[in-house]
Design a protein around this motif. Sequence first.
Motif, mmCIF file in Angstrom:
data_model
loop_
_atom_site.group_PDB
_atom_site.id
_atom_site.type_symbol
_atom_site.label_atom_id
_atom_site.label_comp_id
_atom_site.label_asym_id
_atom_site.label_seq_id
_atom_site.Cartn_x
_atom_site.Cartn_y
_atom_site.Cartn_z
ATOM 1 N N THR A 1 0.840 -1.190 0.000
ATOM 2 C CA THR A 1 0.000 0.000 0.000
ATOM 3 C C THR A 1 0.875 1.240 0.000
ATOM 4 O O THR A 1 2.099 1.162 0.103
ATOM 5 C CB THR A 1 -0.967 0.003 1.197
ATOM 6 N N GLY A 2 0.263 2.395 -0.111
ATOM 7 C CA GLY A 2 0.985 3.664 -0.192
ATOM 8 C C GLY A 2 0.348 4.528 -1.260
ATOM 9 O O GLY A 2 -0.416 4.035 -2.102
ATOM 10 N N GLU A 3 0.658 5.821 -1.259
ATOM 11 C CA GLU A 3 0.054 6.681 -2.283
ATOM 12 C C GLU A 3 0.366 6.193 -3.692
ATOM 13 O O GLU A 3 -0.412 6.401 -4.617
ATOM 14 C CB GLU A 3 0.486 8.142 -2.086
ATOM 15 N N HIS A 4 1.497 5.515 -3.844
ATOM 16 C CA HIS A 4 1.888 5.010 -5.159
ATOM 17 C C HIS A 4 1.026 3.839 -5.621
ATOM 18 O O HIS A 4 1.124 3.422 -6.772
ATOM 19 C CB HIS A 4 3.357 4.581 -5.145
ATOM 20 N N THR A 5 0.174 3.285 -4.741
ATOM 21 C CA THR A 5 -0.719 2.192 -5.149
ATOM 22 C C THR A 5 -2.129 2.689 -5.437
ATOM 23 O O THR A 5 -3.018 1.892 -5.742
ATOM 24 C CB THR A 5 -0.800 1.091 -4.073
ATOM 25 N N SER A 6 -2.361 3.995 -5.337
ATOM 26 C CA SER A 6 -3.679 4.558 -5.634
ATOM 27 C C SER A 6 -3.768 4.860 -7.122
ATOM 28 O O SER A 6 -3.098 5.767 -7.617
ATOM 29 C CB SER A 6 -3.904 5.831 -4.811
ATOM 30 N N GLU A 7 -4.601 4.125 -7.832
ATOM 31 C CA GLU A 7 -4.644 4.253 -9.290
ATOM 32 C C GLU A 7 -5.010 5.663 -9.733
ATOM 33 O O GLU A 7 -4.458 6.186 -10.706
ATOM 34 C CB GLU A 7 -5.644 3.261 -9.886
ATOM 35 N N HIS A 8 -5.945 6.295 -9.041
ATOM 36 C CA HIS A 8 -6.437 7.594 -9.483
ATOM 37 C C HIS A 8 -5.815 8.767 -8.746
ATOM 38 O O HIS A 8 -5.821 9.890 -9.268
ATOM 39 C CB HIS A 8 -7.962 7.653 -9.343
ATOM 40 N N TYR A 9 -5.285 8.536 -7.549
ATOM 41 C CA TYR A 9 -4.842 9.658 -6.718
ATOM 42 C C TYR A 9 -3.414 9.501 -6.225
ATOM 43 O O TYR A 9 -3.071 9.993 -5.152
ATOM 44 C CB TYR A 9 -5.795 9.826 -5.533
ATOM 45 N N ASN A 10 -2.577 8.832 -7.004
ATOM 46 C CA ASN A 10 -1.186 8.681 -6.570
ATOM 47 C C ASN A 10 -0.545 10.056 -6.418
ATOM 48 O O ASN A 10 -0.823 10.983 -7.173
ATOM 49 C CB ASN A 10 -0.396 7.829 -7.570
ATOM 50 N N GLY A 11 0.288 10.185 -5.392
ATOM 51 C CA GLY A 11 0.974 11.440 -5.161
ATOM 52 C C GLY A 11 0.274 12.377 -4.202
ATOM 53 O O GLY A 11 0.845 13.396 -3.819
ATOM 54 N N TYR A 12 -0.941 12.040 -3.773
ATOM 55 C CA TYR A 12 -1.722 12.946 -2.938
ATOM 56 C C TYR A 12 -2.007 12.347 -1.566
ATOM 57 O O TYR A 12 -2.014 11.126 -1.391
ATOM 58 C CB TYR A 12 -3.044 13.292 -3.631
ATOM 59 N N VAL A 13 -2.311 13.238 -0.600
ATOM 60 C CA VAL A 13 -2.636 12.791 0.752
ATOM 61 C C VAL A 13 -3.874 11.909 0.732
ATOM 62 O O VAL A 13 -3.920 10.850 1.377
ATOM 63 C CB VAL A 13 -2.838 14.004 1.686
ATOM 64 N N HIS A 14 -4.887 12.328 -0.011
ATOM 65 C CA HIS A 14 -6.101 11.500 -0.079
ATOM 66 C C HIS A 14 -5.821 10.178 -0.779
ATOM 67 O O HIS A 14 -6.456 9.167 -0.474
ATOM 68 C CB HIS A 14 -7.253 12.243 -0.761
ATOM 69 N N GLY A 15 -4.849 10.170 -1.693
ATOM 70 C CA GLY A 15 -4.459 8.913 -2.324
ATOM 71 C C GLY A 15 -3.852 7.957 -1.325
ATOM 72 O O GLY A 15 -4.134 6.753 -1.338
ATOM 73 N N ALA A 16 -3.024 8.474 -0.424
ATOM 74 C CA ALA A 16 -2.411 7.640 0.613
ATOM 75 C C ALA A 16 -3.483 7.058 1.529
ATOM 76 O O ALA A 16 -3.483 5.855 1.834
ATOM 77 C CB ALA A 16 -1.415 8.463 1.422
ATOM 78 N N TYR A 17 -4.394 7.895 1.960
ATOM 79 C CA TYR A 17 -5.456 7.444 2.871
ATOM 80 C C TYR A 17 -6.338 6.381 2.212
ATOM 81 O O TYR A 17 -6.590 5.313 2.797
ATOM 82 C CB TYR A 17 -6.299 8.647 3.298
#
Length: 487
Positions: A441-457
């Motif tokens: 997991t991590g922001e880098h695993t968020s398909e749509h929101y990588n790089g963002y705080v909400h992507g990390a969450y």
Amino acid sequence: MEAILFTTVLLLASHVLLAAAAGPSVIVVGAGFSGISAAKTLSDAGITNIVILEATNRIGGRICKVAFAGINVEKGANWVEGVNGNAVNPIWTFSNQLGLRKFRSDYSNLSSNTYKEEGGLYGAAEIQSVIDTGDEVYDAGEKYSKSLSNSGFGDISILASQRLQNHAPSSPAEMVVDYYNFDYEFAEPPRVTSLQNTVPLPTFANFGEDVYFVADQRGYETVVHNVANQFLKTSKDGTIVDPRLILNKVVRVIEHSPGGVTVKTEDGAVYKADYVIVSVSLGVLQSKLIEFVPRLPEWKILAIYEFDMAIYTKIFIKFPYSFWPTGNGTQFFLYASERRGYYSIWQHFEREYPGAHVLLVTVTDDESRRIEQQPDSATKAEAMEVLRAMFGKNIPEATDIFVPRWWSDRLYKGTFSNWPIGVNRYEYDQIRAPVGRIYFTGEHTSEHYNGYVHGAYLAGIDSANILIRCVKTGNCKYIVKAKDADD
């Protein structure tokens, strides 16, 4: 999957087992927002036999306040990005519930606040023409992006899209506007950034185009603590005292087999569990800090190395008094150097930190790497030279400077991930894909929101739910679509 019952805690030399509890045991590596979010999601699902191993002495990861010149400033994440749209950004909700002090960033007057390299302001009409051209090229790129196949095989870089419109920023004015439009958001230049996966940007398309700068002396990390406090035991003063959170544990080895996982830390401790969720940064995964035994499969390693860990450096500079323009329409100003990205984007804090007399200048990518490798005194001298070009030779000397070094820090190796050209969404899905009992997991695993705080969450929730499904239903298969799939 049949639950395993741990009946004792074994501590012999450096060999440590997780605490006794019914149900599967999970080690979470990293207490950044994704790790905390994943652990809370597991806890909410009844999987409470958790140990969180954090390499530093705090939770929050790249959301981190530091004391500078009498105030607390944000070393890492600083904005709630994506506000006032059709959907509500969960971080916006958290920040409002906590009453975080924040301010809407207004970039609308950049045309009147762009400085020439040799000194003096550009005419507002000249810069506005550059901005308008950039917007037209962006709109054409967005139309092209939406026409591409979902397979991602037709993807091009943002720079290639610009060239299709006979536009390749080259003058100092064009380059600084282009840098503001793209590098300032993605921390890498248009020549390497994917068009299809960033134009339009899902964060702004889904949550709204407004951004709010967090300037709360409690720190942006308050949102992470708020989530952590919902499942970890705390003292009366809010300090986390839950024994399941163990700080100052640098993980160096993760051994995995069909029977479970063993995690070894730098201080010689050993932790065993049924599963592990790895929530370290993409930069750490790309480094040699953590050894996986046996080695991760080639498809996984390739996916990790293909994605980019970008560097975004916010340099805070303190002065004895303010000498820059203040008031409405002056908060952000640009410096148009012939050297692209050279101390280009500046911000003052008249509203955020009144009376602090602090400026923020942002650099990225190669400039970040260069600056990290030189003494702060050299960086201060360079910044002062730029400021004197903008505001005259009689401005006061800076009294203090703070230069984050995310790239040099072995526990991060960068600031946030960026989606490069050449990685389609199915290859990207492999970054999140589990390997046996190892989940990621991590922001880098968020398909749509990588790089963002909400992507990390949100990534923490998503990855935990993949593990929960495996535990509770026995369905542990994670299907990555074929590279040429079009849906």
